[in-house]
Design a protein around this motif. Structure first.
Motif, PDB file in Angstrom:
ATOM      1  N   TYR A  26       0.818  -1.214   0.000  1.00  0.00           N
ATOM      2  CA  TYR A  26       0.000   0.000   0.000  1.00  0.00           C
ATOM      3  C   TYR A  26       0.852   1.264   0.000  1.00  0.00           C
ATOM      4  O   TYR A  26       0.562   2.227  -0.726  1.00  0.00           O
ATOM      5  CB  TYR A  26      -0.923  -0.013   1.225  1.00  0.00           C
ATOM      6  CG  TYR A  26      -1.662   1.289   1.415  1.00  0.00           C
ATOM      7  CD1 TYR A  26      -2.770   1.606   0.626  1.00  0.00           C
ATOM      8  CD2 TYR A  26      -1.244   2.218   2.375  1.00  0.00           C
ATOM      9  CE1 TYR A  26      -3.434   2.813   0.783  1.00  0.00           C
ATOM     10  CE2 TYR A  26      -1.897   3.420   2.541  1.00  0.00           C
ATOM     11  CZ  TYR A  26      -2.999   3.716   1.746  1.00  0.00           C
ATOM     12  OH  TYR A  26      -3.640   4.911   1.899  1.00  0.00           O
ATOM     13  N   THR A  27       1.924   1.296   0.806  1.00  0.00           N
ATOM     14  CA  THR A  27       2.758   2.500   0.891  1.00  0.00           C
ATOM     15  C   THR A  27       3.394   2.819  -0.452  1.00  0.00           C
ATOM     16  O   THR A  27       3.485   3.991  -0.852  1.00  0.00           O
ATOM     17  CB  THR A  27       3.857   2.312   1.956  1.00  0.00           C
ATOM     18  OG1 THR A  27       3.241   2.045   3.216  1.00  0.00           O
ATOM     19  CG2 THR A  27       4.707   3.568   2.072  1.00  0.00           C
ATOM     20  N   VAL A  28       3.818   1.800  -1.173  1.00  0.00           N
ATOM     21  CA  VAL A  28       4.397   2.006  -2.501  1.00  0.00           C
ATOM     22  C   VAL A  28       3.357   2.604  -3.446  1.00  0.00           C
ATOM     23  O   VAL A  28       3.651   3.545  -4.193  1.00  0.00           O
ATOM     24  CB  VAL A  28       4.939   0.663  -3.052  1.00  0.00           C
ATOM     25  CG1 VAL A  28       5.191   0.755  -4.557  1.00  0.00           C
ATOM     26  CG2 VAL A  28       6.223   0.287  -2.332  1.00  0.00           C
ATOM     27  N   ASN A  40      -1.350  -6.664  -3.149  1.00  0.00           N
ATOM     28  CA  ASN A  40      -2.272  -6.708  -2.027  1.00  0.00           C
ATOM     29  C   ASN A  40      -1.717  -7.664  -0.981  1.00  0.00           C
ATOM     30  O   ASN A  40      -1.529  -8.851  -1.244  1.00  0.00           O
ATOM     31  CB  ASN A  40      -3.647  -7.187  -2.519  1.00  0.00           C
ATOM     32  CG  ASN A  40      -4.697  -7.139  -1.428  1.00  0.00           C
ATOM     33  OD1 ASN A  40      -4.392  -7.106  -0.239  1.00  0.00           O
ATOM     34  ND2 ASN A  40      -5.964  -7.129  -1.823  1.00  0.00           N
ATOM     35  N   THR A  41      -1.430  -7.151   0.194  1.00  0.00           N
ATOM     36  CA  THR A  41      -0.776  -7.950   1.234  1.00  0.00           C
ATOM     37  C   THR A  41      -1.755  -8.538   2.251  1.00  0.00           C
ATOM     38  O   THR A  41      -1.360  -8.948   3.332  1.00  0.00           O
ATOM     39  CB  THR A  41       0.265  -7.094   1.980  1.00  0.00           C
ATOM     40  OG1 THR A  41      -0.407  -5.976   2.594  1.00  0.00           O
ATOM     41  CG2 THR A  41       1.327  -6.585   1.028  1.00  0.00           C
ATOM     42  N   ALA A  42      -3.031  -8.610   1.885  1.00  0.00           N
ATOM     43  CA  ALA A  42      -4.024  -9.094   2.839  1.00  0.00           C
ATOM     44  C   ALA A  42      -3.778 -10.547   3.233  1.00  0.00           C
ATOM     45  O   ALA A  42      -3.945 -10.926   4.390  1.00  0.00           O
ATOM     46  CB  ALA A  42      -5.427  -8.949   2.243  1.00  0.00           C
ATOM     47  N   GLY A  72       4.825  -6.686   4.333  1.00  0.00           N
ATOM     48  CA  GLY A  72       4.340  -7.463   5.459  1.00  0.00           C
ATOM     49  C   GLY A  72       3.007  -8.091   5.108  1.00  0.00           C
ATOM     50  O   GLY A  72       2.289  -7.614   4.219  1.00  0.00           O
ATOM     51  N   LEU A  73       2.674  -9.165   5.788  1.00  0.00           N
ATOM     52  CA  LEU A  73       1.399  -9.848   5.576  1.00  0.00           C
ATOM     53  C   LEU A  73       0.406  -9.369   6.621  1.00  0.00           C
ATOM     54  O   LEU A  73       0.656  -9.455   7.820  1.00  0.00           O
ATOM     55  CB  LEU A  73       1.607 -11.364   5.693  1.00  0.00           C
ATOM     56  CG  LEU A  73       0.373 -12.252   5.526  1.00  0.00           C
ATOM     57  CD1 LEU A  73      -0.187 -12.126   4.112  1.00  0.00           C
ATOM     58  CD2 LEU A  73       0.742 -13.714   5.822  1.00  0.00           C
ATOM     59  N   ARG A  74      -0.722  -8.852   6.147  1.00  0.00           N
ATOM     60  CA  ARG A  74      -1.679  -8.259   7.083  1.00  0.00           C
ATOM     61  C   ARG A  74      -2.419  -9.302   7.909  1.00  0.00           C
ATOM     62  O   ARG A  74      -2.799  -9.061   9.043  1.00  0.00           O
ATOM     63  CB  ARG A  74      -2.683  -7.383   6.322  1.00  0.00           C
ATOM     64  CG  ARG A  74      -2.159  -5.975   6.054  1.00  0.00           C
ATOM     65  CD  ARG A  74      -3.217  -5.117   5.420  1.00  0.00           C
ATOM     66  NE  ARG A  74      -3.305  -5.332   3.972  1.00  0.00           N
ATOM     67  CZ  ARG A  74      -4.364  -5.046   3.246  1.00  0.00           C
ATOM     68  NH1 ARG A  74      -5.452  -4.562   3.824  1.00  0.00           N
ATOM     69  NH2 ARG A  74      -4.372  -5.245   1.951  1.00  0.00           N
ATOM     70  N   ARG A  75      -2.668 -10.454   7.335  1.00  0.00           N
ATOM     71  CA  ARG A  75      -3.363 -11.516   8.076  1.00  0.00           C
ATOM     72  C   ARG A  75      -2.529 -12.787   8.008  1.00  0.00           C
ATOM     73  O   ARG A  75      -2.273 -13.316   6.934  1.00  0.00           O
ATOM     74  CB  ARG A  75      -4.757 -11.767   7.486  1.00  0.00           C
ATOM     75  CG  ARG A  75      -5.702 -10.594   7.665  1.00  0.00           C
ATOM     76  CD  ARG A  75      -7.146 -11.060   7.504  1.00  0.00           C
ATOM     77  NE  ARG A  75      -7.423 -11.461   6.123  1.00  0.00           N
ATOM     78  CZ  ARG A  75      -7.898 -10.627   5.197  1.00  0.00           C
ATOM     79  NH1 ARG A  75      -8.126  -9.360   5.504  1.00  0.00           N
ATOM     80  NH2 ARG A  75      -8.137 -11.057   3.980  1.00  0.00           N
ATOM     81  N   ASP A  82       9.241 -16.512   4.992  1.00  0.00           N
ATOM     82  CA  ASP A  82       8.153 -17.072   4.195  1.00  0.00           C
ATOM     83  C   ASP A  82       7.701 -16.111   3.104  1.00  0.00           C
ATOM     84  O   ASP A  82       7.396 -16.531   1.984  1.00  0.00           O
ATOM     85  CB  ASP A  82       6.965 -17.427   5.103  1.00  0.00           C
ATOM     86  CG  ASP A  82       7.305 -18.533   6.095  1.00  0.00           C
ATOM     87  OD1 ASP A  82       8.244 -19.307   5.803  1.00  0.00           O
ATOM     88  OD2 ASP A  82       6.661 -18.606   7.149  1.00  0.00           O
ATOM     89  N   ILE A  83       7.661 -14.835   3.441  1.00  0.00           N
ATOM     90  CA  ILE A  83       7.237 -13.842   2.447  1.00  0.00           C
ATOM     91  C   ILE A  83       8.260 -13.754   1.321  1.00  0.00           C
ATOM     92  O   ILE A  83       7.908 -13.667   0.140  1.00  0.00           O
ATOM     93  CB  ILE A  83       7.020 -12.472   3.116  1.00  0.00           C
ATOM     94  CG1 ILE A  83       5.778 -12.526   4.023  1.00  0.00           C
ATOM     95  CG2 ILE A  83       6.861 -11.371   2.071  1.00  0.00           C
ATOM     96  CD1 ILE A  83       5.566 -11.301   4.866  1.00  0.00           C
TER      97      ILE A  83
END
Length: 307
Positions: A26-28, A40-42, A72-75, A82-83
């Motif tokens: 989102y920041t990007v 989308n990092t949801a 980062g992963l939001r959920r 892992d990411i």
């Protein structure tokens, strides 16, 4: 042309040239608008979808450069390991630059996880090993810090050779016959330290085969049997690499350095280069590390170096 891994992305991206884009969350998207490829990092599924889309865009526009930012992963589990692995589809795109720690996570996973590595072709696996080797070298002197006391930074300045030998052995490289000479050079530093400790005499300096013979023939318990055997085994393979000191027909009083190279050594070196001896270098390196570890311990006992 073999597979290549692009240079890492800068740690911070604040300005872009006309042909540069940023991949991230989102920041990007907020900071770079149309110059951003949004992920989308949801959840994991949405990150995978975003990575696939970014890969397609990069392939379609190979004249443009893409810089990936850490996300980062939001959920769920926000493990960066892992990411990072989710970005694996981008690692061999020459115009996509991953964060350095993402590259490290991917190449490290490929090194230790054969199932993960099997998704790559032969050229890609080779590129991953080379990258792992380059990145791993940075940490060798820390992880093996106690062993580097064998060098003095002056005449015995073969620390870079030992780093290269350890990293190559850990990476599984097995076709560099010149490593035999690096092993010999490091072992000469061990002999120099043994001279300092009185385990060899000054007249033995620079005469590897004589050092090996004296060490093997010692009857006292000052040198453990395994150290004697390892030194003997190492010399039997590497000692003639530059000086032919193990040539069997050397006679008393003959200048050893003037002899022709021992054909046995040439055979070993060529066989290593051709991939016929995939475990030889690694075996010699780990025997060498055992010898160095023992020597360092003796140096500490005698106060030559501090613990």
């Amino acid at each position: 042309m073999g597979a290549t891994i692009a240079a890492p992305a800068p740690k911070c991206v604040d300005r872009l040239k006309d042909n540069e884009y940023v991949i991230g969350g989102y920041t990007v998207r907020r900071n770079f608008g149309k110059r951003a490829i949004y992920i989308n990092t949801a959840e994991i599924a949405s990150i995978n979808k975003g990575v696939r889309y970014a890969a397609d865009r990069a392939r379609e526009n190979n004249d443009k450069q893409y810089y990936v930012t850490r996300i980062g992963l939001r959920r769920g589990n926000n493990s960066q390991h892992d990411i990072a692995l989710l970005f694996t589809p981008l690692i061999f795109l020459p115009n996509v630059h991953l964060p350095e720690d993402y590259i490290w996570e991917i190449v490290n996973e490929a090194h230790y996880n054969q199932a993960f590595a099997s998704q790559f072709n032969h050229d890609q696996q080779s590129a991953l090993r080379k990258k792992w080797y380059g990145l791993r070298k940075k940490d060798i002197t820390t992880d093996y810090s106690n062993l580097f006391g064998i060098f003095d930074g002056r005449g015995m300045n073969f620390g870079n050779d030992l780093v290269a030998l350890i990293a190559a052995s850990e990476a599984g490289f097995s076709t560099n016959g010149e490593a035999l000479n690096q092993i010999r050079c490091v072992l000469e530093c061990v002999f120099e330290r043994m001279i300092q400790m009185g385990l060899l005499s000054e007249e033995d300096r620079g005469q590897d085969s004589k050092c090996g013979q004296k060490i093997r023939k010692r009857k006292d318990k000052s040198i453990p049997a395994y150290v004697k055997n390892y030194i003997y085994a190492i010399l039997g393979v590497v000692n003639s690499g530059c000086h032919a000191w193990l040539k069997p027909n050397i006679t008393n009083g003959q200048d050893e350095a003037d002899n022709e190279p021992d054909p046995t050594f040439i055979k070993y070196r060529n066989a290593v280069n051709d991939g016929q001896l995939p475990y030889l270098i690694r075996s010699l390196v780990f025997m060498l590390l055992c010898v160095i570890h023992w020597c360092i311990g003796e140096m500490e006992k005698k106060g030559i170096i501090s613990e």
